[in-house]
Design a protein around this motif. Structure first.
Motif, PDB file in Angstrom:
ATOM      1  N   GLY A  38       0.951  -1.473  -0.175  1.00  0.00           N
ATOM      2  CA  GLY A  38      -0.039  -0.145   0.141  1.00  0.00           C
ATOM      3  C   GLY A  38       0.503   1.278   0.161  1.00  0.00           C
ATOM      4  N   GLU A  39       0.363   2.301  -0.852  1.00  0.00           N
ATOM      5  CA  GLU A  39       1.307   3.422  -0.828  1.00  0.00           C
ATOM      6  C   GLU A  39       1.031   4.172   0.436  1.00  0.00           C
ATOM      7  OE1 GLU A  39      -0.640   7.664  -3.502  1.00  0.00           O
ATOM      8  OE2 GLU A  39      -2.306   5.502  -3.992  1.00  0.00           O
ATOM      9  N   TYR A  40       0.655   4.259   0.930  1.00  0.00           N
ATOM     10  CA  TYR A  40       0.232   5.080   2.971  1.00  0.00           C
ATOM     11  C   TYR A  40       1.326   4.324   4.094  1.00  0.00           C
ATOM     12  CZ  TYR A  40      -2.953   7.706  -0.521  1.00  0.00           C
ATOM     13  OH  TYR A  40      -3.486   8.236  -0.899  1.00  0.00           O
ATOM     14  N   LEU A  41       1.411   2.896   4.001  1.00  0.00           N
ATOM     15  CA  LEU A  41       2.482   2.094   5.154  1.00  0.00           C
ATOM     16  C   LEU A  41       2.993   3.030   5.656  1.00  0.00           C
ATOM     17  CD1 LEU A  41       1.969  -0.614   6.644  1.00  0.00           C
ATOM     18  CD2 LEU A  41       4.213  -1.651   3.901  1.00  0.00           C
ATOM     19  N   ASP A  42       3.767   4.284   5.116  1.00  0.00           N
ATOM     20  CA  ASP A  42       4.942   4.888   5.015  1.00  0.00           C
ATOM     21  C   ASP A  42       4.703   6.106   4.591  1.00  0.00           C
ATOM     22  OD1 ASP A  42       6.461   3.363   6.495  1.00  0.00           O
ATOM     23  OD2 ASP A  42       7.418   2.496   5.145  1.00  0.00           O
ATOM     24  N   VAL A  43       4.472   7.470   5.643  1.00  0.00           N
ATOM     25  CA  VAL A  43       3.681   8.356   5.111  1.00  0.00           C
ATOM     26  C   VAL A  43       4.511   9.734   6.385  1.00  0.00           C
ATOM     27  CG1 VAL A  43       1.827  10.268   4.944  1.00  0.00           C
ATOM     28  CG2 VAL A  43       1.236   7.632   4.366  1.00  0.00           C
ATOM     29  N   ASP A  44       5.032  10.546   5.371  1.00  0.00           N
ATOM     30  CA  ASP A  44       6.165  11.649   6.076  1.00  0.00           C
ATOM     31  C   ASP A  44       5.410  12.833   6.611  1.00  0.00           C
ATOM     32  OD1 ASP A  44       8.845   9.506   6.158  1.00  0.00           O
ATOM     33  OD2 ASP A  44       9.060   9.942   4.149  1.00  0.00           O
ATOM     34  N   ASP A  45       4.535  13.071   5.174  1.00  0.00           N
ATOM     35  CA  ASP A  45       3.533  14.320   5.932  1.00  0.00           C
ATOM     36  C   ASP A  45       2.303  14.375   6.922  1.00  0.00           C
ATOM     37  OD1 ASP A  45       5.536  15.470   3.683  1.00  0.00           O
ATOM     38  OD2 ASP A  45       3.685  14.602   2.417  1.00  0.00           O
ATOM     39  N   GLU A  46       2.395  15.480   7.331  1.00  0.00           N
ATOM     40  CA  GLU A  46       1.788  15.314   7.956  1.00  0.00           C
ATOM     41  C   GLU A  46       0.312  15.231   7.833  1.00  0.00           C
ATOM     42  OE1 GLU A  46       1.495  15.157  11.685  1.00  0.00           O
ATOM     43  OE2 GLU A  46       3.812  14.848  11.362  1.00  0.00           O
ATOM     44  N   GLY A  47      -0.579  15.332   8.171  1.00  0.00           N
ATOM     45  CA  GLY A  47      -1.853  15.316   7.235  1.00  0.00           C
ATOM     46  C   GLY A  47      -3.256  14.140   7.949  1.00  0.00           C
ATOM     47  N   GLU A  48      -4.288  14.031   7.433  1.00  0.00           N
ATOM     48  CA  GLU A  48      -4.989  13.542   7.258  1.00  0.00           C
ATOM     49  C   GLU A  48      -5.873  12.241   6.597  1.00  0.00           C
ATOM     50  OE1 GLU A  48      -7.406  13.722   9.973  1.00  0.00           O
ATOM     51  OE2 GLU A  48      -5.909  15.471  10.911  1.00  0.00           O
ATOM     52  N   PHE A  49      -6.030  10.833   6.457  1.00  0.00           N
ATOM     53  CA  PHE A  49      -6.460  10.422   5.281  1.00  0.00           C
ATOM     54  C   PHE A  49      -7.766   9.956   5.508  1.00  0.00           C
ATOM     55  CE2 PHE A  49      -2.764   8.820   7.937  1.00  0.00           C
ATOM     56  CZ  PHE A  49      -1.927   8.497   6.402  1.00  0.00           C
ATOM     57  N   THR A  50      -8.261  10.079   4.543  1.00  0.00           N
ATOM     58  CA  THR A  50     -10.040  10.161   4.275  1.00  0.00           C
ATOM     59  C   THR A  50     -10.364   8.800   3.806  1.00  0.00           C
ATOM     60  OG1 THR A  50      -9.635  11.232   2.720  1.00  0.00           O
ATOM     61  CG2 THR A  50      -9.758  12.644   4.502  1.00  0.00           C
ATOM     62  N   CYS A  51     -12.109   8.595   3.932  1.00  0.00           N
ATOM     63  CA  CYS A  51     -12.312   7.144   2.892  1.00  0.00           C
ATOM     64  C   CYS A  51     -11.936   7.232   1.304  1.00  0.00           C
ATOM     65  CB  CYS A  51     -13.771   6.864   3.517  1.00  0.00           C
ATOM     66  SG  CYS A  51     -14.546   5.705   2.756  1.00  0.00           S
ATOM     67  N   ALA A  52     -11.657   7.192   0.852  1.00  0.00           N
ATOM     68  CA  ALA A  52     -11.389   6.844  -0.382  1.00  0.00           C
ATOM     69  C   ALA A  52     -13.137   6.679  -1.195  1.00  0.00           C
ATOM     70  CB  ALA A  52     -10.230   5.586  -1.223  1.00  0.00           C
ATOM     71  N   GLY A  53     -13.993   6.055  -0.720  1.00  0.00           N
ATOM     72  CA  GLY A  53     -15.175   6.405  -1.013  1.00  0.00           C
ATOM     73  C   GLY A  53     -15.797   7.443  -1.296  1.00  0.00           C
ATOM     74  N   CYS A  54     -16.108   7.634   0.237  1.00  0.00           N
ATOM     75  CA  CYS A  54     -16.736   9.690   0.272  1.00  0.00           C
ATOM     76  C   CYS A  54     -16.188  10.703   0.933  1.00  0.00           C
ATOM     77  CB  CYS A  54     -17.786   8.855   1.110  1.00  0.00           C
ATOM     78  SG  CYS A  54     -17.222   8.791   2.972  1.00  0.00           S
ATOM     79  N   GLY A  55     -14.935  10.504   1.592  1.00  0.00           N
ATOM     80  CA  GLY A  55     -14.464  11.612   1.675  1.00  0.00           C
ATOM     81  C   GLY A  55     -14.332  11.773   2.995  1.00  0.00           C
ATOM     82  N   THR A  56     -15.268  11.405   3.818  1.00  0.00           N
ATOM     83  CA  THR A  56     -15.367  11.578   5.733  1.00  0.00           C
ATOM     84  C   THR A  56     -13.939  10.921   6.727  1.00  0.00           C
ATOM     85  OG1 THR A  56     -17.428   9.891   5.510  1.00  0.00           O
ATOM     86  CG2 THR A  56     -16.153  10.077   7.258  1.00  0.00           C
ATOM     87  N   GLU A  57     -13.169  11.948   7.166  1.00  0.00           N
ATOM     88  CA  GLU A  57     -11.930  12.293   7.301  1.00  0.00           C
ATOM     89  C   GLU A  57     -11.889  10.855   8.938  1.00  0.00           C
ATOM     90  OE1 GLU A  57     -11.682  15.016   9.335  1.00  0.00           O
ATOM     91  OE2 GLU A  57     -11.236  16.434   8.117  1.00  0.00           O
ATOM     92  N   LEU A  58     -10.946  10.189   8.295  1.00  0.00           N
ATOM     93  CA  LEU A  58     -10.831   8.732   9.491  1.00  0.00           C
ATOM     94  C   LEU A  58      -9.495   8.659  10.420  1.00  0.00           C
ATOM     95  CD1 LEU A  58     -11.404   6.531   6.531  1.00  0.00           C
ATOM     96  CD2 LEU A  58     -13.434   7.027   7.637  1.00  0.00           C
ATOM     97  N   PHE A  59      -8.504   8.680   9.930  1.00  0.00           N
ATOM     98  CA  PHE A  59      -7.103   8.881  10.388  1.00  0.00           C
ATOM     99  C   PHE A  59      -6.477  10.320  10.382  1.00  0.00           C
ATOM    100  CE2 PHE A  59      -8.783   4.341   9.413  1.00  0.00           C
ATOM    101  CZ  PHE A  59      -9.199   4.115  10.966  1.00  0.00           C
ATOM    102  N   SER A  60      -5.499  10.177  11.324  1.00  0.00           N
ATOM    103  CA  SER A  60      -4.057  11.214  11.436  1.00  0.00           C
ATOM    104  C   SER A  60      -2.748  10.606  11.387  1.00  0.00           C
ATOM    105  CB  SER A  60      -4.567  12.409  12.668  1.00  0.00           C
ATOM    106  OG  SER A  60      -3.691  12.912  12.457  1.00  0.00           O
TER     107      SER A  60
END
Length: 135
Positions: A38-60
């Motif tokens: 997966g492309e988000y296994l290692d993320v260096d930037d700060e930010g929010e993860f949203t649902c790819a289906g609807c955009g709901t904020e899920l994780f930080s």
């Protein structure tokens, strides 16, 4: 990544049009991406993860950690109520499935072997997520 608009799909055909093949397999058919792919296994930037289906904020990224299991891992959700859990007995196992509370999309599973302060490990498919990095 697929582009998403404000309206929620109401049919399987609309979901297929909105999502990439991989997103559809994960979110709508409860699939799982291969470990460490997966492309988000290692993320260096700060930010929010949203649902790819609807955009709901899920994780930080503040809640992300390296569990070493091969999928993005988080110890908590951004906001209570944005995800729901349900019993998953597929593949001869008893697991707790994590789904988006807004669109019902399959995100992954949650386990009770995570770090403090929650003790949770939300094991989430990258394909179920979009990332909104802080500029």
């Amino acid at each position: 990544m697929s582009e998403h608009d404000e309206s929620m799909p109401s049919s399987d055909e609309e979901w297929r049009e909105r999502l990439t093949d991989e997103e559809y397999k994960i979110l709508r058919e409860q699939g799982t991406e291969p470990k460490f792919s997966g492309e988000y296994l290692d993320v260096d930037d700060e930010g929010e993860f949203t649902c790819a289906g609807c955009g709901t904020e899920l994780f930080s990224t503040d809640q992300q950690y390296d569990a070493g299991h091969g999928w993005p891992s988080f110890f908590d959700v951004v906001e209570d109520g944005n995800v729901e859990t349900k019993l998953d007995t597929s593949h001869g196992m008893r697991r707790t499935e994590v789904v988006c509370a807004t669109c019902g999309g399959h995100l992954g599973h949650v386990f009770d072997d995570g770090p403090d302060p929650t003790g949770k490990r939300y094991c989430i498919n990258s394909a179920a997520l979009d990332f909104d990095g802080e500029e």
